[in-house]
Write an enzyme that holds these catalytic residues in place. Structure first.
Site, PDB file in Angstrom:
ATOM      1  CG  HIS A   1      -0.423   0.295   2.514  1.00 26.63           C
ATOM      2  ND1 HIS A   1      -0.138  -0.680   3.446  1.00 26.63           N
ATOM      3  CD2 HIS A   1      -0.091   1.471   3.102  1.00 26.63           C
ATOM      4  CE1 HIS A   1       0.339  -0.117   4.545  1.00 26.63           C
ATOM      5  NE2 HIS A   1       0.374   1.192   4.362  1.00 26.63           N
TER       6      HIS A   1
ATOM      7  CG  ASP B   1      -0.001  -4.026   2.859  1.00 26.66           C
ATOM      8  OD1 ASP B   1       0.192  -3.419   1.787  1.00 26.66           O
ATOM      9  OD2 ASP B   1      -0.117  -3.438   3.953  1.00 26.66           O
TER      10      ASP B   1
ATOM     11  CB  SER C   1       3.126   1.568   6.319  1.00 27.93           C
ATOM     12  OG  SER C   1       1.981   1.856   7.074  1.00 27.93           O
TER      13      SER C   1
END
Length: 208
Positions: free
Chosen positions: A50, A81, A158
């Protein structure tokens, strides 16, 4: 010091188009940031899918030597992911992380490095494994093996590494929520996905 050199900031630039009230096309440029980390001396970098989804240009910033280099996408697994990037110019002096061969243990001490909120300075955090297995599903993914921890994840964190006292990666930071729960993709699981992507170079786009 090794963790600082092996952790990078991901800068993902994308372009979208919209139709204006005058029926003309407007070009909209957007930039997002995340974190990632080297997993090989050949310049392979792991991050979240993402972080780089829909990016037209990806740059890698290393806060240790203050350099920015372009990278290309090697392969992705949207459902897990995870994404693999690679520097266009290989630096043989790169520091990189190895993967742990152990699963997370409840109350285990962990460390994380990353670039929360898009800062240009690396952030170092300590925490513990607060739940050694949890449902990894989010609105955008279907991770099969995740765990919960106490090293805070903010936008920009992230894709960063969670590692143990032996400098071995036990997880990949990927999600947090409004209840201050922080989640990571488990390291053995992530490593298996990454090795499969590297060996096949095939993208896994959907889990539906």
């Amino acid at each position: 010091e090794e963790a600082k050199q092996a952790t990078v900031k991901i800068i993902a630039e994308s372009q979208t188009f919209s139709i204006s009230d005058f029926l003309s096309f407007d070009n909209i440029n957007a930039t997002g940031t995340g974190s990632g980390f080297f997993v090989s001396q050949e310049g392979h970098i792991v991050t979240n899918y993402h972080v780089i989804a829909n990016a037209s240009k990806i740059s890698i910033y290393n806060s240790y030597d203050k350099t920015t280099e372009e990278a290309e996408i090697i392969a992705v697994s949207e459902c897990d992911d995870l994404a693999i990037l690679k520097l266009k110019e290989i630096n043989e002096n790169n520091f990189y992380f190895d993967w742990s061969e152990n699963t997370p243990v409840l109350s285990q001490k962990i460390f994380s490095t990353g670039f929360p909120l898009g800062t240009s300075d690396i952030t170092y955090l300590e925490g513990v494994v607060s739940k050694d297995f949890t449902d990894g599903n989010q609105a955008w993914t279907a991770v099969e093996y995740a765990f919960e921890h106490t090293a805070e994840i903010l936008p920009g964190s992230s894709g960063g590494p969670l590692f143990d006292e032996s400098f071995k990666v036990i997880g990949v930071a990927y999600a947090g929520n409004s209840y201050n729960q922080e989640f990571a993709i488990e390291g053995l699981y992530a490593n298996k996905v990454i090795n499969n992507l590297l060996s096949t170079k095939q993208n896994i786009r959907s889990w539906m």
